[in-house]
Write an enzyme that holds these catalytic residues in place. Structure first.
Site, short mmCIF file in Angstrom:
data_model
loop_
_atom_site.label_atom_id
_atom_site.label_comp_id
_atom_site.label_asym_id
_atom_site.label_seq_id
_atom_site.Cartn_x
_atom_site.Cartn_y
_atom_site.Cartn_z
N SER A 102 -0.47 7.41 -1.69
CA SER A 102 -1.37 7.74 -0.58
C SER A 102 -0.67 8.69 0.41
CB SER A 102 -1.86 6.44 0.06
OG SER A 102 -2.90 6.68 0.95
N ASP A 152 -12.42 6.75 -5.63
CA ASP A 152 -11.52 6.72 -4.47
C ASP A 152 -12.23 7.37 -3.27
OD1 ASP A 152 -9.49 7.11 -2.59
OD2 ASP A 152 -7.96 7.31 -4.15
N HIS A 183 -9.04 3.46 -4.15
CA HIS A 183 -7.78 4.02 -3.63
C HIS A 183 -6.57 3.14 -3.94
CE1 HIS A 183 -5.68 6.88 -1.16
NE2 HIS A 183 -5.19 5.95 -0.38
C1 MLT Z 1 -3.32 10.46 4.73
O1 MLT Z 1 -3.59 10.43 5.91
O2 MLT Z 1 -2.24 10.83 4.29
C2 MLT Z 1 -4.37 10.03 3.79
O3 MLT Z 1 -5.56 9.84 4.46
C3 MLT Z 1 -3.99 8.82 3.04
C4 MLT Z 1 -3.75 7.68 3.97
O4 MLT Z 1 -4.71 7.02 4.38
O5 MLT Z 1 -2.63 7.43 4.31
#
Ligand code: MLT
Length: 201
Positions: A102, A152, A183
């Site tokens: 992520s 996702d 996700h």
């Molecule tokens: C981010 O902000 O990098 C993406 O939205 C993934 C997350 O939720 O961390």
């Protein structure tokens, strides 16, 4: 940067750079490193940014909207940290494989987008396109595994394919694995990532 370094038992193996998701820390992905290859070095880093107390690797303006200036600054900071860590812990700077989930996958992708030799390879689990409108470095000899979910809500399938395309256009060798999930990290994608890793040789 706050981190853990665990020296591997086999000096010919790479160093895994573990990069957690939002709200995680350097302990989260340690088991994953062991599943992929328990003989490799492990360098697991905590993101330097806090969002309401949750560690991240760069700031965002809102969900899915990145603070580009901070992303560039933090990507450089991480790249410099890798240079220093390689000297301090005496591992091969040219043999780092990032494993990010992520937000951690997004900073790993950003390393690939900005620096030609930052990583030898990357396992990107539920990544997004870190930046648009820039020319990527030549990523020939760089191998990337992308683990994505067809449902996702954070990284849409379209964005996953866009990331794959951008990396391939920069000559990276990309393998994309789809899970019929959202996700979350799944054992299926971890097993596929391990198969991909074993093929790297
Ligand atoms: C981010 O902000 O990098 C993406 O939205 C993934 C997350 O939720 O961390």
């Amino acid at each position: 940067m706050k981190h853990i370094f665990n020296k591997g038992t086999n000096p010919n193996k790479p160093t895994f750079l573990m990069l957690h998701g939002t709200g995680g820390n350097e302990l989260d992905l340690l088991p994953l490193a062991g599943v992929i290859d328990d003989e490799a070095n492990v360098l697991s880093v905590r993101g330097n940014v806090l969002e309401q107390g949750m560690p991240r690797f760069f700031r965002r303006l809102s969900e899915g909207v990145f603070d580009e200036e901070d992303l560039i600054f933090r990507t450089n900071e991480l790249n410099e940290f890798l240079n220093e860590a390689a000297e301090k812990y005496e591992f091969d700077r040219d043999n780092i494989i990032a494993i990010g989930y992520s937000n951690g996958a997004n900073i790993a992708a950003s390393l690939l987008f900005h620096y030609q030799h930052a990583l030898k390879g990357a396992i990107l689990l539920h990544p997004m396109v870190p930046r648009r409108g820039i020319t990527l470095p030549d990523l020939a000899n760089t191998s990337v595994f992308i683990g994505a979910g067809t449902n996702d809500p954070i990284c849409s399938p379209e964005e996953t394919k866009e990331l794959q395309q951008l990396l391939q256009q920069a000559n990276a060798n990309v393998e994309l694995h789809w899970g019929n999930r959202g996700h979350q990290l799944t054992m299926g994608e971890v097993e596929s990532a391990k198969e991909w890793y074993l093929k790297l040789g």
